[in-house]
Design a protein around this motif. Structure first.
Motif, mmCIF file in Angstrom:
data_model
loop_
_atom_site.group_PDB
_atom_site.id
_atom_site.type_symbol
_atom_site.label_atom_id
_atom_site.label_comp_id
_atom_site.label_asym_id
_atom_site.label_seq_id
_atom_site.Cartn_x
_atom_site.Cartn_y
_atom_site.Cartn_z
ATOM 1 N N GLY A 1 28.314 -23.325 -69.283
ATOM 2 C CA GLY A 1 28.276 -22.130 -68.454
ATOM 3 C C GLY A 1 29.396 -21.161 -68.732
ATOM 4 O O GLY A 1 29.271 -19.960 -68.536
ATOM 5 N N GLY A 2 30.519 -21.685 -69.192
ATOM 6 C CA GLY A 2 31.652 -20.827 -69.519
ATOM 7 C C GLY A 2 32.172 -20.052 -68.322
ATOM 8 O O GLY A 2 32.347 -20.581 -67.234
ATOM 9 N N LEU A 3 32.386 -18.745 -68.520
ATOM 10 C CA LEU A 3 33.013 -17.916 -67.495
ATOM 11 C C LEU A 3 32.040 -17.418 -66.443
ATOM 12 O O LEU A 3 32.421 -16.681 -65.544
ATOM 13 N N GLN A 4 30.781 -17.836 -66.515
ATOM 14 C CA GLN A 4 29.804 -17.365 -65.544
ATOM 15 C C GLN A 4 29.976 -18.043 -64.187
ATOM 16 O O GLN A 4 29.448 -17.576 -63.192
ATOM 17 N N THR A 5 30.716 -19.145 -64.144
ATOM 18 C CA THR A 5 30.876 -19.897 -62.911
ATOM 19 C C THR A 5 32.293 -19.777 -62.385
ATOM 20 O O THR A 5 33.256 -20.033 -63.108
ATOM 21 N N ALA A 6 32.430 -19.390 -61.113
ATOM 22 C CA ALA A 6 33.723 -19.406 -60.447
ATOM 23 C C ALA A 6 33.934 -20.794 -59.866
ATOM 24 O O ALA A 6 33.100 -21.298 -59.111
ATOM 25 N N MET A 7 35.038 -21.434 -60.230
ATOM 26 C CA MET A 7 35.307 -22.793 -59.775
ATOM 27 C C MET A 7 35.787 -22.789 -58.318
ATOM 28 O O MET A 7 36.577 -21.924 -57.925
ATOM 29 N N THR A 8 35.326 -23.754 -57.535
ATOM 30 C CA THR A 8 35.732 -23.840 -56.130
ATOM 31 C C THR A 8 36.124 -25.266 -55.768
ATOM 32 O O THR A 8 35.610 -26.231 -56.330
ATOM 33 N N THR A 9 37.036 -25.376 -54.804
ATOM 34 C CA THR A 9 37.399 -26.675 -54.254
ATOM 35 C C THR A 9 36.349 -27.081 -53.221
ATOM 36 O O THR A 9 35.568 -26.238 -52.753
ATOM 37 N N PRO A 10 36.307 -28.357 -52.829
ATOM 38 C CA PRO A 10 35.270 -28.781 -51.879
ATOM 39 C C PRO A 10 35.250 -27.972 -50.590
ATOM 40 O O PRO A 10 34.183 -27.513 -50.149
ATOM 41 N N ALA A 11 36.408 -27.779 -49.962
ATOM 42 C CA ALA A 11 36.445 -27.099 -48.672
ATOM 43 C C ALA A 11 36.113 -25.620 -48.785
ATOM 44 O O ALA A 11 35.625 -25.006 -47.825
ATOM 45 N N PRO B 1 38.844 -32.101 -57.498
ATOM 46 C CA PRO B 1 38.755 -31.070 -56.456
ATOM 47 C C PRO B 1 38.714 -29.635 -56.964
ATOM 48 O O PRO B 1 38.047 -28.788 -56.373
ATOM 49 N N GLN B 2 39.385 -29.347 -58.077
ATOM 50 C CA GLN B 2 39.464 -27.969 -58.548
ATOM 51 C C GLN B 2 38.113 -27.421 -59.036
ATOM 52 O O GLN B 2 37.939 -26.218 -59.140
ATOM 53 N N VAL B 3 37.179 -28.292 -59.359
ATOM 54 C CA VAL B 3 35.879 -27.844 -59.869
ATOM 55 C C VAL B 3 34.751 -28.516 -59.079
ATOM 56 O O VAL B 3 33.792 -29.045 -59.642
ATOM 57 N N ALA B 4 34.856 -28.475 -57.784
ATOM 58 C CA ALA B 4 33.933 -29.216 -56.916
ATOM 59 C C ALA B 4 32.489 -28.770 -57.074
ATOM 60 O O ALA B 4 31.571 -29.596 -57.070
ATOM 61 N N ASN B 5 32.273 -27.463 -57.183
ATOM 62 C CA ASN B 5 30.886 -26.989 -57.277
ATOM 63 C C ASN B 5 30.232 -27.414 -58.584
ATOM 64 O O ASN B 5 29.063 -27.808 -58.611
ATOM 65 N N VAL B 6 30.985 -27.364 -59.684
ATOM 66 C CA VAL B 6 30.452 -27.803 -60.971
ATOM 67 C C VAL B 6 30.183 -29.309 -60.944
ATOM 68 O O VAL B 6 29.144 -29.778 -61.401
#
Length: 224
Positions: free
Chosen positions: A88-98, A148-153
């Motif tokens: 996916g590269g830069l198309q995804t913004a990484m999010t933590t679980p919370a 945690p830093q890439v929870a959505n991925v």
């Protein structure tokens, strides 16, 4: 000649997998968004004596992905191995679980799980009819041990892992192998200082192993 279709083919792991299979006598169908880059890869493989062809498609466009795999089947006569590893590269913004919103996971679900399902549906019926074939799906090791830093991925990768292992169970005894590869290293260059790193050529042999002596395995975690 048998054929491997590589979805998400690029100049690192995808090219290394193509070389691994090509040296064992496989033709290579290269699938990704950019035709020019795919044709460059096909030319590089041709210079090494490996027959390859480009079939451009975006995994987010499921009809286009299905058509690309059908075109590859028509061109080569069959798709005997499917490897799914788009990036996916830069198309995804990484999010933590919370901090994760449903929309943060949705894109990755479309990209990882839904694309994999579409690709599988394009080639599995013929494999089942033939009683032979291999389906290989790649994620980062966060699908097994999330970060945690890439929870959505990681959430989407874990969903893909669950589906692949379940598919492996369903296909038991049919002659068709499905397996998940979790990569617990950076590929080529370190993602962060000090994180283990492996070259694509060190990783690609595991894809051949899952197709040949390790067909009973539903999962392989690559780490150093």
């Amino acid at each position: 000649m048998p054929t491997i279709a590589i979805v998400g083919a690029g100049p690192q792991l995808g090219l290394a997998i193509a070389r691994t299979y090509g040296t064992h006598g496989y033709d290579v169908a290269l699938i990704a968004r950019n035709r020019a880059k795919l044709e460059d890869l096909a030319g590089e493989l041709a210079a090494e004596g490996i027959t390859a062809a480009a079939f451009p498609a975006d995994v987010l466009d499921r009809p286009a992905l299905t058509q690309a795999l059908k075109a590859a089947t028509t061109h080569f006569g069959s798709v005997d191995v499917l490897e799914y590893s788009p990036v996916g590269g830069l198309q995804t913004a990484m999010t933590t679980p919370a901090a994760t919103e449903p929309a943060d996971v949705q894109h990755e679900m479309e990209f990882q799980l839904y694309g994999a399902i579409a690709a599988t549906r394009a080639v599995l019926p013929a494999m089942r009819e033939a009683g032979a074939g291999t389906l290989l799906f790649t994620t980062g090791a966060g699908s097994v041990d999330p970060v945690p830093q890439v929870a959505n991925v990681n959430a989407a990768a874990a969903a893909l892992r669950n589906w692949v292992i379940n598919l492996h169970k369903e296909l038991d005894g049919t002659g068709v192998q499905a397996a998940h590869v979790a990569i617990n290293v950076s590929i080529g260059t370190p993602a962060v200082p000090g994180f283990p790193t492996a070259q694509p050529e060190e990783i690609s042999p595991v894809y051949w192993d899952l197709h040949t002596p390790k067909r009973d395995q539903a999962e392989l975690v690559f780490s150093l």
